[in-house]
Design a protein around this motif. Structure first.
Motif, PDB file in Angstrom:
ATOM      1  N   GLY A   1       0.843  -1.187   0.000  1.00  0.00           N
ATOM      2  CA  GLY A   1       0.000   0.000   0.000  1.00  0.00           C
ATOM      3  C   GLY A   1       0.876   1.233   0.000  1.00  0.00           C
ATOM      4  N   LYS A   2       0.733   2.059   1.014  1.00  0.00           N
ATOM      5  CA  LYS A   2       1.560   3.261   1.148  1.00  0.00           C
ATOM      6  C   LYS A   2       2.719   3.064   2.117  1.00  0.00           C
ATOM      7  CE  LYS A   2      -0.940   5.925  -1.527  1.00  0.00           C
ATOM      8  NZ  LYS A   2      -0.435   6.701  -2.636  1.00  0.00           N
ATOM      9  N   TRP A   3       2.874   1.856   2.641  1.00  0.00           N
ATOM     10  CA  TRP A   3       4.000   1.543   3.523  1.00  0.00           C
ATOM     11  C   TRP A   3       5.221   1.174   2.696  1.00  0.00           C
ATOM     12  CZ3 TRP A   3       4.321   2.236   8.650  1.00  0.00           C
ATOM     13  CH2 TRP A   3       3.146   2.357   9.387  1.00  0.00           C
TER      14      TRP A   3
ATOM     15  N   TYR B   1       5.468   5.513   6.205  1.00  0.00           N
ATOM     16  CA  TYR B   1       4.130   5.595   5.609  1.00  0.00           C
ATOM     17  C   TYR B   1       3.838   7.043   5.281  1.00  0.00           C
ATOM     18  CZ  TYR B   1      -0.961   5.128   5.186  1.00  0.00           C
ATOM     19  OH  TYR B   1      -2.245   5.131   4.727  1.00  0.00           O
TER      20      TYR B   1
ATOM     21  N   ASN C   1       0.519   9.170   3.184  1.00  0.00           N
ATOM     22  CA  ASN C   1      -0.700   9.084   2.390  1.00  0.00           C
ATOM     23  C   ASN C   1      -1.516  10.350   2.604  1.00  0.00           C
ATOM     24  OD1 ASN C   1      -3.101   8.427   1.139  1.00  0.00           O
ATOM     25  ND2 ASN C   1      -3.214   6.374   1.994  1.00  0.00           N
TER      26      ASN C   1
ATOM     27  N   ILE D   1      -6.096   9.503   2.730  1.00  0.00           N
ATOM     28  CA  ILE D   1      -6.752   8.632   3.692  1.00  0.00           C
ATOM     29  C   ILE D   1      -7.305   9.473   4.841  1.00  0.00           C
ATOM     30  CG2 ILE D   1      -4.638   8.149   4.978  1.00  0.00           C
ATOM     31  CD1 ILE D   1      -5.662   5.305   5.412  1.00  0.00           C
TER      32      ILE D   1
ATOM     33  N   PHE E   1      -6.621   5.861   8.890  1.00  0.00           N
ATOM     34  CA  PHE E   1      -5.184   5.860   9.171  1.00  0.00           C
ATOM     35  C   PHE E   1      -4.901   5.094  10.469  1.00  0.00           C
ATOM     36  CE2 PHE E   1      -1.446   8.586  10.725  1.00  0.00           C
ATOM     37  CZ  PHE E   1      -0.503   7.818  10.089  1.00  0.00           C
TER      38      PHE E   1
ATOM     39  N   GLU F   1      -4.516   1.525   9.753  1.00  0.00           N
ATOM     40  CA  GLU F   1      -3.214   1.254   9.137  1.00  0.00           C
ATOM     41  C   GLU F   1      -2.130   1.139  10.210  1.00  0.00           C
ATOM     42  OE1 GLU F   1      -2.038   0.830   5.984  1.00  0.00           O
ATOM     43  OE2 GLU F   1      -3.970   1.056   4.978  1.00  0.00           O
TER      44      GLU F   1
ATOM     45  N   GLU G   1      -2.531  -2.141  12.225  1.00  0.00           N
ATOM     46  CA  GLU G   1      -2.122  -3.325  11.461  1.00  0.00           C
ATOM     47  C   GLU G   1      -0.595  -3.450  11.416  1.00  0.00           C
ATOM     48  OE1 GLU G   1      -2.396  -4.953   6.909  1.00  0.00           O
ATOM     49  OE2 GLU G   1      -4.091  -3.819   7.685  1.00  0.00           O
ATOM     50  N   MET G   2       0.086  -2.356  11.078  1.00  0.00           N
ATOM     51  CA  MET G   2       1.542  -2.441  10.970  1.00  0.00           C
ATOM     52  C   MET G   2       2.177  -2.524  12.365  1.00  0.00           C
ATOM     53  SD  MET G   2       3.792  -2.913   8.674  1.00  0.00           S
ATOM     54  CE  MET G   2       3.016  -2.402   7.160  1.00  0.00           C
TER      55      MET G   2
END
Length: 110
Positions: free
Chosen positions: A42-44, A88, A90, A93, A98, A101, A104-105
């Motif tokens: 994604g954006k990571w 990251y 973005n 978003i 966010f 996100e 999750e990470m």
């Protein structure tokens, strides 16, 4: 405008007066120590995956998102010498999305 709303990392250091960081030294440092991510999710941008026994921390900066300033985050490995292992960025978003996100990470890095 470029300093307050940079579109590149270099623009963040542009000032109208005396510069704190010499742009030549910044460029040389980026060339010498810059690295490409191992993977992009994604954006990571992932530079290193979690290693057993290492200590990680995350910092984040939220914004309005949705085409305005970007939501950003960084994950550091503080085990030996602090180093960035994931980033990251973005600008499309919403802040509440966010947060998911980050969760999750954050779970992936413990």
């Amino acid at each position: 405008m470029r300093q307050e709303f940079p579109t590149t990392p270099e623009e963040a250091f542009v000032t109208s007066g005396k510069k704190l960081f010499d742009q030549l030294i910044v460029a040389l440092h980026k060339e010498r120590y810059g690295r490409q991510p191992l993977e992009t999710i994604g954006k990571w941008k992932i530079y290193e995956w979690k290693l057993a026994g290492h200590y990680y921390a995350m910092g984040a900066d939220t914004s309005e998102g949705i085409g305005r300033e970007a939501n950003t985050a960084v994950i550091w490995d503080f085990t030996y010498r602090p180093k960035v292992v994931a980033t990251y960025r973005n600008d499309s978003i919403a802040p509440d999305a966010f947060a998911f996100e980050l969760k999750e990470m954050g779970n992936k890095y413990g």
